[in-house]
Structure formats: structure tokens, C-alpha cells
Motif scaffolding. Structure first.
Motif, mmCIF file in Angstrom:
data_model
loop_
_atom_site.group_PDB
_atom_site.id
_atom_site.type_symbol
_atom_site.label_atom_id
_atom_site.label_comp_id
_atom_site.label_asym_id
_atom_site.label_seq_id
_atom_site.Cartn_x
_atom_site.Cartn_y
_atom_site.Cartn_z
ATOM 1 N N PRO A 34 0.647 -1.307 -0.073
ATOM 2 C CA PRO A 34 -0.075 -0.126 0.055
ATOM 3 C C PRO A 34 0.852 1.236 -0.010
ATOM 4 C CG PRO A 34 -0.115 -1.009 2.295
ATOM 5 C CD PRO A 34 0.724 -1.828 1.214
ATOM 6 N N LYS A 35 2.137 1.362 0.533
ATOM 7 C CA LYS A 35 3.048 2.496 0.825
ATOM 8 C C LYS A 35 3.591 2.647 -0.637
ATOM 9 C CE LYS A 35 3.667 1.835 5.566
ATOM 10 N NZ LYS A 35 4.943 1.898 6.613
ATOM 11 N N CYS A 36 3.545 1.751 -1.585
ATOM 12 C CA CYS A 36 4.180 2.063 -2.934
ATOM 13 C C CYS A 36 2.972 2.162 -4.226
ATOM 14 C CB CYS A 36 4.910 0.734 -3.298
ATOM 15 S SG CYS A 36 5.854 0.660 -4.867
ATOM 16 N N SER A 37 3.103 3.446 -4.221
ATOM 17 C CA SER A 37 1.849 3.879 -5.130
ATOM 18 C C SER A 37 2.434 3.733 -6.619
ATOM 19 C CB SER A 37 1.463 5.501 -4.852
ATOM 20 O OG SER A 37 2.540 6.240 -5.020
ATOM 21 N N LEU A 38 1.975 2.634 -7.467
ATOM 22 C CA LEU A 38 1.899 2.257 -8.567
ATOM 23 C C LEU A 38 0.949 2.672 -9.476
ATOM 24 C CD1 LEU A 38 4.171 -0.865 -8.490
ATOM 25 C CD2 LEU A 38 5.234 1.499 -9.141
ATOM 26 N N GLU A 39 0.944 2.546 -10.814
ATOM 27 C CA GLU A 39 -0.139 2.703 -11.705
ATOM 28 C C GLU A 39 -1.248 1.870 -11.525
ATOM 29 O OE1 GLU A 39 -2.191 5.060 -14.221
ATOM 30 O OE2 GLU A 39 0.022 5.369 -13.746
ATOM 31 N N THR A 40 -2.403 2.192 -11.411
ATOM 32 C CA THR A 40 -3.548 1.057 -10.890
ATOM 33 C C THR A 40 -3.566 0.149 -12.135
ATOM 34 O OG1 THR A 40 -5.323 2.444 -11.941
ATOM 35 C CG2 THR A 40 -4.664 2.772 -9.469
ATOM 36 N N THR A 41 -4.302 -0.973 -11.955
ATOM 37 C CA THR A 41 -4.326 -2.078 -12.782
ATOM 38 C C THR A 41 -5.415 -1.655 -14.066
ATOM 39 O OG1 THR A 41 -4.086 -3.832 -11.329
ATOM 40 C CG2 THR A 41 -5.027 -4.488 -13.372
ATOM 41 N N ALA A 42 -6.401 -0.973 -13.672
ATOM 42 C CA ALA A 42 -7.443 -0.594 -14.548
ATOM 43 C C ALA A 42 -6.654 0.442 -15.576
ATOM 44 C CB ALA A 42 -8.587 0.240 -13.712
ATOM 45 N N CYS A 43 -5.958 1.228 -15.086
ATOM 46 C CA CYS A 43 -5.327 2.346 -16.033
ATOM 47 C C CYS A 43 -4.153 1.661 -16.856
ATOM 48 C CB CYS A 43 -4.501 3.266 -15.273
ATOM 49 S SG CYS A 43 -5.668 4.445 -14.310
ATOM 50 N N MET A 44 -3.150 0.472 -16.322
ATOM 51 C CA MET A 44 -2.355 -0.079 -16.984
ATOM 52 C C MET A 44 -3.031 -0.955 -18.228
ATOM 53 S SD MET A 44 0.697 -1.196 -14.763
ATOM 54 C CE MET A 44 1.762 -1.595 -16.092
ATOM 55 N N LYS A 45 -4.244 -1.328 -18.121
ATOM 56 C CA LYS A 45 -4.786 -2.116 -19.052
ATOM 57 C C LYS A 45 -5.053 -1.404 -20.226
ATOM 58 C CE LYS A 45 -7.035 -5.738 -16.402
ATOM 59 N NZ LYS A 45 -8.268 -6.310 -16.060
ATOM 60 N N LYS A 46 -5.386 -0.077 -20.247
ATOM 61 C CA LYS A 46 -5.290 1.156 -21.213
ATOM 62 C C LYS A 46 -4.186 1.474 -21.887
ATOM 63 C CE LYS A 46 -9.590 3.038 -18.761
ATOM 64 N NZ LYS A 46 -10.028 4.337 -18.320
ATOM 65 N N ASN A 47 -3.101 1.178 -21.507
ATOM 66 C CA ASN A 47 -1.763 1.527 -22.008
ATOM 67 C C ASN A 47 -1.446 0.216 -22.903
ATOM 68 O OD1 ASN A 47 -1.943 3.562 -20.271
ATOM 69 N ND2 ASN A 47 -0.423 2.797 -18.793
ATOM 70 N N LYS A 48 -0.591 0.783 -23.736
ATOM 71 C CA LYS A 48 0.056 -0.369 -24.618
ATOM 72 C C LYS A 48 0.973 -1.550 -23.927
ATOM 73 C CE LYS A 48 4.631 1.881 -25.590
ATOM 74 N NZ LYS A 48 5.404 2.343 -26.734
ATOM 75 N N ARG A 49 0.823 -2.600 -24.657
ATOM 76 C CA ARG A 49 1.845 -3.794 -24.085
ATOM 77 C C ARG A 49 3.057 -3.340 -24.012
ATOM 78 N NH1 ARG A 49 0.362 -9.812 -25.962
ATOM 79 N NH2 ARG A 49 1.708 -10.860 -24.531
ATOM 80 N N GLU A 50 3.871 -3.901 -22.990
ATOM 81 C CA GLU A 50 5.173 -3.566 -22.440
ATOM 82 C C GLU A 50 5.455 -2.298 -21.534
ATOM 83 O OE1 GLU A 50 5.533 -3.089 -26.581
ATOM 84 O OE2 GLU A 50 4.928 -5.181 -26.464
ATOM 85 N N SER A 51 4.194 -1.760 -21.261
ATOM 86 C CA SER A 51 4.073 -0.342 -20.283
ATOM 87 C C SER A 51 4.722 -1.029 -19.104
ATOM 88 C CB SER A 51 2.785 0.197 -20.126
ATOM 89 O OG SER A 51 1.974 -0.519 -19.690
ATOM 90 N N PHE A 52 5.454 -0.172 -18.372
ATOM 91 C CA PHE A 52 5.993 -0.674 -16.923
ATOM 92 C C PHE A 52 6.174 0.693 -15.837
ATOM 93 C CE2 PHE A 52 10.129 -1.272 -14.726
ATOM 94 C CZ PHE A 52 9.888 -2.786 -14.302
ATOM 95 N N TYR A 53 5.836 0.130 -14.988
ATOM 96 C CA TYR A 53 6.397 1.176 -13.668
ATOM 97 C C TYR A 53 6.916 0.399 -12.553
ATOM 98 C CZ TYR A 53 2.722 3.585 -16.068
ATOM 99 O OH TYR A 53 1.910 4.495 -17.136
ATOM 100 N N SER A 54 7.974 1.250 -11.735
ATOM 101 C CA SER A 54 8.556 0.675 -10.768
ATOM 102 C C SER A 54 8.880 1.606 -9.611
ATOM 103 C CB SER A 54 9.808 0.182 -11.276
ATOM 104 O OG SER A 54 10.840 0.966 -11.677
ATOM 105 N N LYS A 55 9.089 1.232 -8.475
ATOM 106 C CA LYS A 55 9.429 1.970 -7.443
ATOM 107 C C LYS A 55 10.749 1.437 -6.396
ATOM 108 C CE LYS A 55 6.919 5.623 -7.475
ATOM 109 N NZ LYS A 55 5.609 5.886 -6.590
ATOM 110 N N VAL A 56 11.655 2.128 -6.215
ATOM 111 C CA VAL A 56 12.708 1.376 -5.375
ATOM 112 C C VAL A 56 12.670 1.837 -3.900
ATOM 113 C CG1 VAL A 56 15.080 0.951 -5.205
ATOM 114 C CG2 VAL A 56 14.114 1.222 -7.324
ATOM 115 N N LYS A 57 12.839 1.154 -2.859
ATOM 116 C CA LYS A 57 12.957 1.771 -1.527
ATOM 117 C C LYS A 57 14.062 2.544 -1.161
ATOM 118 C CE LYS A 57 12.420 -0.454 2.962
ATOM 119 N NZ LYS A 57 12.227 -1.656 4.170
ATOM 120 N N LYS A 58 13.921 3.448 -0.342
ATOM 121 C CA LYS A 58 14.930 4.505 -0.187
ATOM 122 C C LYS A 58 16.254 3.952 -0.108
ATOM 123 C CE LYS A 58 11.829 7.931 1.976
ATOM 124 N NZ LYS A 58 11.554 9.058 2.731
ATOM 125 N N ASP A 59 16.463 2.841 0.750
ATOM 126 C CA ASP A 59 17.828 2.248 0.805
ATOM 127 C C ASP A 59 18.251 1.299 -0.050
ATOM 128 O OD1 ASP A 59 16.218 0.199 1.325
ATOM 129 O OD2 ASP A 59 16.530 -0.265 3.271
#
Length: 320
Positions: free
Chosen positions: A230-255
Motif C-alpha cells: 500500500p505504501k508503494c503507489s504504482l499505476e493502477t491495474t485499470a489504467c495499465m490495461k488501457k496502456n500499450k503492451r510492455e508498459s512498465f512502472y517501478s519504485k525502489v525503496k529509499k535504501d
């Protein structure tokens, strides 16, 4: 007459040191030292012996309140919850699993990549322990926890105990799934000091668990459910389905100890790892319905490592 006296009346006289030995073996297997008393174990054994003389369709009927089922001796000696706490549904096959695991581990090949997952032993007759798991190659049968190398060599097998699965005390803060992986990691520690990388699916993966693996100097990668980060806010599944294939989002912890990634492949997949980075990219084959042909598409390294490493357990027979 109390049920503990039934042991002597039935000719099964148990010395105190025998009871203590049973308690010690039970505690060592289930990490429940001190949770059961010697008297409770006597009652438990007595109920098992009594069940051979007074049989019922299911053991729980001894505690039923109806007059034609109620057994005062049993219910007064030990509660149903106490009986459930002690009993191991796999008692009769436990020696077989112990010997089998010892042999498997004695000849285990050296491997960096391992996977932990559930597996099914096919069984179609009615039984209290039979499971149904949708999407598995074998959907009906007995469920096992399995640890194996990425090439498919099985190192560890453990029968699934259902809702009464015992979580060792030292792993209870991490829940059942992570405790299964950590039990397998403990076994790997006896197979050599290697930088083991364990892969698993979303049943096992949590962010605190990946942090725990990091502390133990173990690599871990697995798919993860959206409600577990829950603390890692990535693109929602519903929004990603509208994007083209191979779309990608990532988050890295501070450390920079843990990465969480989400990509659009055949479906929307989220993964977390304490070892694998996003890059480099790998080329994989995918069938595109719009073009009606197989094309090469890029896949991020963390997803590629997870997909290739998890083939150790869910292996299908090749089609001829």
C-alpha cells in the motif's frame, strides 16, 4: 474414569519418560515447546486408543452434544481445540516424508536458483484433506509445499495441514506463506554457503518478508498482490490495461534494498525483489492477437528471472 487411566486399563501402560520423549519429539517438529502438558498428551493418546474400540465416522463426533454421539469420557478429558492442537493429520505418512527429504537433500545438486510453491498429488476420492486449486496442472488431490531447484530437482516436501497449519514461533509475525519459504531457507543453509536466490508466487510475497530475507543474506523475488504494497503507489491495474503492451512502472525503496515493479504483459503483473534490478531487458516471444502472429517483445530483468526460475515446480509433460 479419566481418559489418561484408559492407557493402563487397555493394557497400554506408558512410563513418564516415554510421554516426555513423545512431547520432546512433538515440540521439535512443531516448535510448540511448553504448549502441551504431559497429562494432555496422555489424554490424547488415550483418545486415539479409545477410537479403536468405539469408532465413529469422524473424530469430532466424540465432542458432539447430541445424545447419540456425545462421549462424556472424551469431552471431559480434553477439549476439541486441544485435540486439534496436538494432532498432525500427516502422522501416518510423516516417517515417509522424513526419509524422503533426507534422501533428496543428500543428493541435491548445487544450484543458486530455487523456487518454493504448492504442488498437488492427484486424488479424486472423497477425503477431508483433499484440495481443489484452480489453474494447476493437477487440480484435485493432496496439497504439498515443495522446494526445488530451477531445473526441477525436488529438495523438500511438506504436507499441507489446512487451516491448522503450524507456523513456527519465530516466523509468526510474517504469516504462513513467508514461514514456509523460511523453513526451506533453513534447509538450504545445510547444503552449502551459496548466494541462494529463492523465487515464489504472490501467496508468499510481502515487503517485510523480503526485508527479512535480506537480513539473512538471501535473495528473494516473487509476484506480489497489490494490497500488500500500500505504501508503494504504482499505476493502477485499470489504467495499465488501457496502456500499450510492455508498459512498465517501478519504485525502489529509499535504501535501495527492495524494488517493486508492475508491467503489462499477457496480464498485469506486479513483482517485488531484494536482488533483481529492472535492467537489462530480455527478448521473449509473445502472440499478438491484433497481428495474429508471434513477435519478440522486451521483458524487464526481474520479470524474466522470475518467469524462468519458477519453472522448477510447475512442470508439464512435453506434448508429443
Amino acid at each position: 474414569m479419566v481418559i489418561s487411566q484408559f492407557l493402563i486399563i487397555s493394557g497400554q501402560k506408558c512410563q513418564p519418560f516415554i510421554i516426555k520423549f513423545i512431547l520432546k519429539k512433538y515440540a521439535a517438529r512443531n516448535n510448540k515447546l511448553g504448549d502441551i502438558s504431559c497429562e494432555e498428551m496422555k489424554c490424547f493418546i488415550g483418545i486415539l486408543l479409545l477410537s479403536g474400540y468405539v469408532s465413529v465416522p469422524t473424530t469430532k463426533l466424540y465432542w458432539e452434544e447430541s445424545s447419540d454421539r456425545y462421549n462424556r469420557i472424551v469431552s471431559n478429558a480434553l477439549s476439541w481445540d486441544g485435540f486439534e492442537f496436538i494432532i498432525d493429520r500427516s502422522t501416518k505418512v510423516r516417517p515417509l516424508f522424513t526419509v524422503l527429504n533426507d534422501r533428496l537433500q543428500a543428493y541435491a545438486p548445487h544450484s543458486e536458483t530455487h523456487s518454493v510453491d504448492e504442488a498437488m498429488v492427484p486424488y479424486f476420492v472423497r477425503h477431508g484433506r483433499k484440495q481443489f486449486i484452480r489453474g494447476k496442472p493437477i487440480r484435485h488431490g493432496y496439497k504439498l509445499w515443495v522446494g526445488a531447484t530451477s531445473s526441477g530437482y525436488v529438495i523438500w516436501l511438506e504436507p499441507y495441514q489446512g487451516a491448522r497449519s503450524v507456523i513456527p514461533e519465530q516466523y509468526r509475525s510474517l504469516d504462513l506463506g513467508p514461514s514456509v519459504v523460511l523453513q526451506y531457507a533453513y534447509i538450504l543453509s545445510f547444503l552449502g554457503e551459496f548466494p541462494h536466490h529463492i523465487l515464489f508466487d504472490n501467496f508468499f510475497t510481502t515487503v517485510p518478508f523480503l526485508g527479512e530475507l535480506k537480513k539473512r543474506r538471501l535473495k528473494g523475488t516473487g509476484t506480489i498482490r497489490d494490497n500488500r504494497n500500500p505504501k508503494c503507489s504504482l499505476e493502477t491495474t485499470a489504467c495499465m490495461k488501457k496502456n500499450k503492451r510492455e508498459s512498465f512502472y517501478s519504485k525502489v525503496k529509499k535504501d535501495k534494498s527492495i524494488i517493486i515493479a508492475k508491467c503489462h504483459d499477457n496480464s498485469i503483473v506486479s513483482a517485488a525483489s531484494n536482488a533483481e534490478p529492472v535492467h537489462p531487458l530480455h527478448s521473449v516471444s509473445r502472440f499478438l492477437r491484433t497481428l495474429k502472429k508471434i513477435v519478440k517483445v522486451p521483458r524487464r530483468h526481474c520479470m524474466y528471472a522470475l518467469n524462468t526460475g519458477m519453472r522448477g515446480i510447475d512442470r508439464r509433460e512435453p506434448k508429443h
